[in-house]
Design a protein around this motif. Structure first.
Motif, PDB file in Angstrom:
ATOM      1  N   LEU A  86      18.026  -4.967  15.269  1.00  0.00           N
ATOM      2  CA  LEU A  86      17.838  -6.589  15.250  1.00  0.00           C
ATOM      3  C   LEU A  86      16.917  -6.748  15.134  1.00  0.00           C
ATOM      4  CD1 LEU A  86      20.989  -7.914  17.666  1.00  0.00           C
ATOM      5  CD2 LEU A  86      20.253  -8.070  15.220  1.00  0.00           C
ATOM      6  N   ASP A  87      15.411  -5.816  15.616  1.00  0.00           N
ATOM      7  CA  ASP A  87      14.104  -6.506  15.803  1.00  0.00           C
ATOM      8  C   ASP A  87      13.697  -5.925  14.499  1.00  0.00           C
ATOM      9  OD1 ASP A  87      15.068  -2.612  15.572  1.00  0.00           O
ATOM     10  OD2 ASP A  87      12.477  -2.765  15.992  1.00  0.00           O
ATOM     11  N   GLU A  88      14.390  -5.178  13.111  1.00  0.00           N
ATOM     12  CA  GLU A  88      14.315  -4.792  12.114  1.00  0.00           C
ATOM     13  C   GLU A  88      13.940  -6.262  11.244  1.00  0.00           C
ATOM     14  OE1 GLU A  88      12.322  -2.807  11.351  1.00  0.00           O
ATOM     15  OE2 GLU A  88      12.896  -1.701  12.945  1.00  0.00           O
ATOM     16  N   LEU A  89      15.315  -7.737  11.759  1.00  0.00           N
ATOM     17  CA  LEU A  89      15.495  -8.698  10.944  1.00  0.00           C
ATOM     18  C   LEU A  89      14.573  -9.289  10.519  1.00  0.00           C
ATOM     19  CD1 LEU A  89      18.762 -10.072  12.577  1.00  0.00           C
ATOM     20  CD2 LEU A  89      18.565  -8.469  10.388  1.00  0.00           C
ATOM     21  N   PRO A  90      13.663  -9.455  10.748  1.00  0.00           N
ATOM     22  CA  PRO A  90      12.426 -10.682   9.786  1.00  0.00           C
ATOM     23  C   PRO A  90      11.238  -9.503   9.040  1.00  0.00           C
ATOM     24  CG  PRO A  90      11.780 -10.445  12.646  1.00  0.00           C
ATOM     25  CD  PRO A  90      12.932  -8.826  12.435  1.00  0.00           C
ATOM     26  N   GLN A  91      12.214  -8.989   8.732  1.00  0.00           N
ATOM     27  CA  GLN A  91      11.804  -8.562   7.573  1.00  0.00           C
ATOM     28  C   GLN A  91      12.164  -8.029   6.627  1.00  0.00           C
ATOM     29  OE1 GLN A  91      10.421  -3.608   8.085  1.00  0.00           O
ATOM     30  NE2 GLN A  91      11.678  -3.697   9.996  1.00  0.00           N
TER      31      GLN A  91
END
Length: 184
Positions: A86-91
């Motif tokens: 989920l940490d990747e979502l802003p990408q």
């Protein structure tokens, strides 16, 4: 075709994922006081761009490649976000802007000189960096620059629409370990 898929999926992901983004922003604010992480990375044609992720480490953690960062700096929420990716979502915002693709070589830092040289030698920088790719789903991280660059080149040489979807599905289902922080 890949760029069109990137546009559609990033836009849909940002719209449908908006409630999740809000929850993670609020949780991240309480976790670290600074829920978003921004870092300059090496982009297409070696041009800098600002990568955006949800913060998984304490804000005072040194800005180094993940494999060099101390695992004790990862917060409890950060562990969960890394495990679920989920940490990747802003990408998705980076993808929508055209700075990244959903699938491509994971963007490195400018201080990773050996990786930058290997990728440059193999013309990896002709492609947009990606959120995921062959290296990520097979557990190859930035601690092995030559192997990583060779794997990136191999992926780019064989990237089809089918492979694009395969890497995304493998990432979502948990294949590979990505860039793990070093154990303390």
């Amino acid at each position: 075709m890949i760029r069109l898929l990137d546009l559609v999926f990033s836009l849909v992901g940002l719209v449908l994922g908006f409630p999740v983004f809000l929850v993670l922003l609020v949780l991240g604010y309480f976790d670290t006081g600074s829920p978003l992480f921004r870092q300059e990375r090496v982009g297409r044609h070696q041009k800098p761009f600002t990568l955006v992720k949800f913060r998984t480490m304490r804000p005072d953690t040194a800005s180094v490649a993940s494999h060099l960062a101390d695992a004790s700096a990862i917060t409890s929420l950060g562990h969960f976000m890394r495990k679920t990716k989920l940490d990747e979502l802003p990408q998705l915002w980076n993808v929508l802007k055209g700075e990244m693709s959903l699938v491509g070589p994971r963007p490195g830092l400018f201080n990773q000189e050996e990786l930058t040289a290997e990728r440059s030698r193999l013309n990896v920088y002709a492609a947009r960096p990606g959120i995921t790719g062959l290296a990520q789903v097979t557990g190859i991280d930035m601690s092995t620059p030559k192997l990583l660059a060779e794997t990136d080149r191999k992926m780019l040489d064989s990237l089809t629409v089918v492979a694009y979807f395969k890497y995304i599905v493998m990432t979502v289902t948990g294949s590979g370990s990505g860039d793990a922080a070093k154990k303390s």
